[in-house]
Write a protein that holds these residues in place. Structure first.
Motif, short mmCIF file in Angstrom:
data_model
loop_
_atom_site.label_atom_id
_atom_site.label_comp_id
_atom_site.label_asym_id
_atom_site.label_seq_id
_atom_site.Cartn_x
_atom_site.Cartn_y
_atom_site.Cartn_z
N ASP A 1 0.84 -1.19 0.00
CA ASP A 1 0.00 0.00 0.00
C ASP A 1 0.87 1.24 0.00
N ARG A 2 1.66 1.37 -1.05
CA ARG A 2 2.48 2.55 -1.23
C ARG A 2 2.08 3.25 -2.53
N LEU B 1 -2.10 9.79 -9.17
CA LEU B 1 -1.69 9.00 -8.01
C LEU B 1 -1.60 7.54 -8.45
N TRP B 2 -0.39 6.97 -8.39
CA TRP B 2 -0.16 5.59 -8.79
C TRP B 2 0.04 4.71 -7.58
N GLN B 3 -0.46 3.48 -7.66
CA GLN B 3 -0.11 2.47 -6.67
C GLN B 3 1.20 1.82 -7.10
N VAL B 4 2.11 1.70 -6.14
CA VAL B 4 3.46 1.23 -6.44
C VAL B 4 3.53 -0.28 -6.25
N GLU C 1 11.71 10.53 -12.32
CA GLU C 1 10.54 9.73 -12.00
C GLU C 1 10.95 8.38 -11.42
N ARG C 2 12.01 7.80 -11.96
CA ARG C 2 12.48 6.51 -11.44
C ARG C 2 12.96 6.67 -9.99
N ALA C 3 13.60 7.79 -9.69
CA ALA C 3 14.05 8.04 -8.31
C ALA C 3 12.85 8.18 -7.38
N ALA D 1 11.97 5.65 -4.27
CA ALA D 1 11.77 6.18 -2.92
C ALA D 1 10.41 5.77 -2.36
N ALA D 2 9.38 5.78 -3.21
CA ALA D 2 8.04 5.42 -2.75
C ALA D 2 7.93 3.94 -2.41
#
Length: 320
Positions: A123-124, A132-135, A155-157, A161-162
């Motif tokens: 749930d990140r 808003l994307w789910q990771v 964006e990759r960073a 991080a997320a």
């Protein structure tokens, strides 16, 4: 069609459905503060098609549920995000959840859930390209996917991080850095009425309750010096008092030196929150509280406070 859900263990003969509805309203109000902007439009629209507290439960049930359906599989991201926010809001606002339960005749039979610094596994979330994307192994919306290969370096960073710390609006607010905390506290101390209202609420929700925050809230009541002091500050003062070890002693000490009636009112708000918290009150707490309330209620004294006089009558009835 699938769904994800949140549960709180309860007992008693009270109105469980009313408690579920009241808690859901609290959660929505909490989340609304930190999900501003078009990247959250789909998440708000999702609620037009579901009511997590809408399915009645039988009386006497021992678990209160809130369900977030994926709406035939096309809204998994939205369902997961609202479940995530629900858990955060309940953990942060736990004292108020307990009060709402008590007022409706429901007893919560579990400990306060942990909020933690990161969202539970799976749930990140992160905001990229206005969405808003789910990771996960990629980035998922309700009806779209963004592959990792399409991401720029920045964006990759953000994605990496997320994966460690959720980057949704609620989580980012609940993890303020030192500069944000200091700036908000300074705003409470030196701002105008609107600054006080906003900063008081934000400090309560930051999870950074300190003696300095409690003292500043009481001082802000004196600066407002009118009914707005109670309207803006009652909830933050009570939340801070319930969360802060040593708040009882600090408030009693402040009551002895207060020189403003609205500060006194805020101090009594904090003492009341602690005094009526779930659990047995000690004889010492009763004696200390009575001493303060009698001073504030005294018709011939400095304060002659009507609300304190009413509270004194209630406390003396409890004493028998």
């Amino acid at each position: 069609m699938g769904a994800v859900g949140y549960a709180i263990r309860v007992s008693g003969d009270g109105h469980v459905d009313a408690f579920r509805e009241a808690t859901w309203n609290l959660v929505q109000n909490f989340v609304r503060n930190y999900t501003v902007g078009p990247q959250y439009d789909e998440l708000r629209s999702y609620l037009e098609h579901t009511d997590p507290a809408g399915s009645p439960q039988d009386s006497g049930e021992t678990i209160a549920y809130w369900w977030f359906p994926d709406l035939t599989g096309v809204c998994h991201r939205s369902a997961s995000a609202w479940l995530h926010w629900f858990g955060l809001a309940v953990a942060v606002e736990w004292p108020y959840v307990r009060v709402k339960a008590r007022d409706l005749g429901v007893t919560i039979t579990q400990e306060r859930p942990e909020r933690g610094e990161a969202a539970p596994a799976g749930d990140r979330f992160v905001v990229l390209r206005g969405v808003l994307w789910q990771v996960d192994d990629g980035l998922y919306g309700d009806d779209e996917r963004l592959s990792i290969e399409e991401l720029s370096a920045d964006e990759r960073a953000a994605y990496e991080a997320a994966r460690e710390l959720c980057a949704c609006g609620v989580c980012e607010f609940l993890r303020p850095d030192e500069d944000a905390f200091a700036a908000t506290l300074a705003q409470l101390r030196g701002g105008d009425a609107e600054d006080i209202r906003r900063s008081a609420a934000l400090l309560g929700w930051m999870g950074r309750t300190t003696p300095e925050v409690l003292e500043s809230l009481i001082q802000a009541a004196a600066r407002l010096n009118g009914p707005d002091a109670h309207y803006y500050l009652s909830d933050p003062v009570q939340f801070c008092a319930l969360m802060l070890p040593g708040a009882w002693e600090q408030l009693l000490a402040m009551a002895r030196t207060a020189d403003n009636s609205w500060s006194i009112t805020s101090i009594l708000d904090g003492l009341a929150a602690i005094y009526y918290r779930p659990g047995e009150r000690t004889a010492a707490e009763k004696t200390e509280l009575l001493a303060v309330v009698r001073i504030v209620a005294d018709p011939g004294g400095r304060w002659n406070d009507e609300s304190a006089q009413m509270w004194l009558e209630e406390l003396e009835r409890e004493e028998g």
